[in-house]
Design an enzyme around this catalytic site. Sequence first.
Site, PDB file in Angstrom:
ATOM      1  N   THR A  29       0.877  -1.168   0.000  1.00 55.92           N
ATOM      2  CA  THR A  29       0.000   0.000   0.000  1.00 55.92           C
ATOM      3  C   THR A  29       0.917   1.221   0.000  1.00 55.92           C
ATOM      4  O   THR A  29       1.666   1.428   0.955  1.00 55.92           O
ATOM      5  CB  THR A  29      -0.910  -0.017   1.244  1.00 55.92           C
ATOM      6  OG1 THR A  29      -1.548  -1.292   1.306  1.00 55.92           O
ATOM      7  CG2 THR A  29      -1.974   1.060   1.167  1.00 55.92           C
ATOM      8  N   LYS A 140       4.648  -8.704   3.558  1.00 61.35           N
ATOM      9  CA  LYS A 140       3.281  -8.194   3.486  1.00 61.35           C
ATOM     10  C   LYS A 140       2.519  -9.139   2.558  1.00 61.35           C
ATOM     11  O   LYS A 140       2.236  -8.817   1.403  1.00 61.35           O
ATOM     12  CB  LYS A 140       3.283  -6.743   2.999  1.00 61.35           C
ATOM     13  CG  LYS A 140       2.040  -6.023   3.403  1.00 61.35           C
ATOM     14  CD  LYS A 140       2.219  -4.557   3.589  1.00 61.35           C
ATOM     15  CE  LYS A 140       0.842  -3.974   3.873  1.00 61.35           C
ATOM     16  NZ  LYS A 140       0.790  -2.559   3.952  1.00 61.35           N
ATOM     17  N   GLU A 173       3.677  -5.223  17.242  1.00 56.83           N
ATOM     18  CA  GLU A 173       3.322  -4.108  16.348  1.00 56.83           C
ATOM     19  C   GLU A 173       1.887  -3.687  16.578  1.00 56.83           C
ATOM     20  O   GLU A 173       1.201  -4.226  17.453  1.00 56.83           O
ATOM     21  CB  GLU A 173       3.536  -4.517  14.886  1.00 56.83           C
ATOM     22  CG  GLU A 173       2.686  -5.685  14.436  1.00 56.83           C
ATOM     23  CD  GLU A 173       2.908  -6.086  12.972  1.00 56.83           C
ATOM     24  OE1 GLU A 173       3.616  -5.389  12.233  1.00 56.83           O
ATOM     25  OE2 GLU A 173       2.339  -7.117  12.569  1.00 56.83           O
TER      26      GLU A 173
END
Length: 271
Positions: A29, A140, A173
């Site tokens: 992204t 990712k 995270e």
Amino acid sequence: MESWVDGQPADVLSLKDRGLAYGDGLFETIAVRNGEPVLLERHLQRFDLGCRRLSLNVDMVELRAELDTYARRLGEGILKLIVTRGDGLRGYAAVPSSRARRILQGSPAAVYPAVHAERGVSLFPCATRLSEQPLLAGLKHLNRLEQVLARAEWSDPEHAEGLMLDTSGRVIEGVFSNLFLVRESVLVTADLSRCGVAGVMRAELLSQAESQGVATQINDISLEQLRQADEVFVCNSIYGVWPVLACGSARWSAGPLTRKLQTLARALLDA
Ligand SMILES: Cc1ncc(COP(=O)(O)O)c(C=O)c1O
């Protein structure tokens, strides 16, 4: 802006796509500012590592050219790149001749309340844990069900992000961010060799901090170490840096190193 599949405008996808069937693919992204993909080299670096780990055959020269053209046409906003292994048959075994499929989607810039960056945010302490899988750690990839479960844990607007631990209780995270703490002027972020997404903004902030002489550490972080931190912040490549003010009963205030790194991130992202 219209989506592209393999470089052509399209809004449909094959039902045989392995991204749909198995999450067999990767995504990025990417913020687009003035027609340029922001931090493109770092996005492509993570993506390329993912392609090598998953043995996805992608022509990086072609992909880069396509991203540049798409970003120029988008102008401002968010470019989402999805690459899947393409079509498959029934079963997990990949068809040797399958060709990776490139999907590009453009959307307007994300709008978050200004107070998130200006004052700071509270993190929801998520019960959903990240499982350890070193082969996929840092990537990712398209399997994001842990984040989907974690994000479903809260709906109140008081919490802008959630805190995620791994199954051994280490702080890893945010649900859609990486996390840093500052303790005695040292900038610390979690070791992501077992789980977590190695964020592009995390890498950029680590590198910028080091080049400014700030001591940095990549380490396992316990909840107690988090509680005792002088500063805590979360970051990603879309919103930049948000100071963290609270998580459960723990409290922090937005400190000087957080503000300094936030300014650096803002310079990259603000149009
Ligand atoms: C689970 C997770 N971790 C970290 C990040 C931050 O990554 P980046 O800095 O590349 O945007 C994201 C971004 O969406 C994410 O989904």
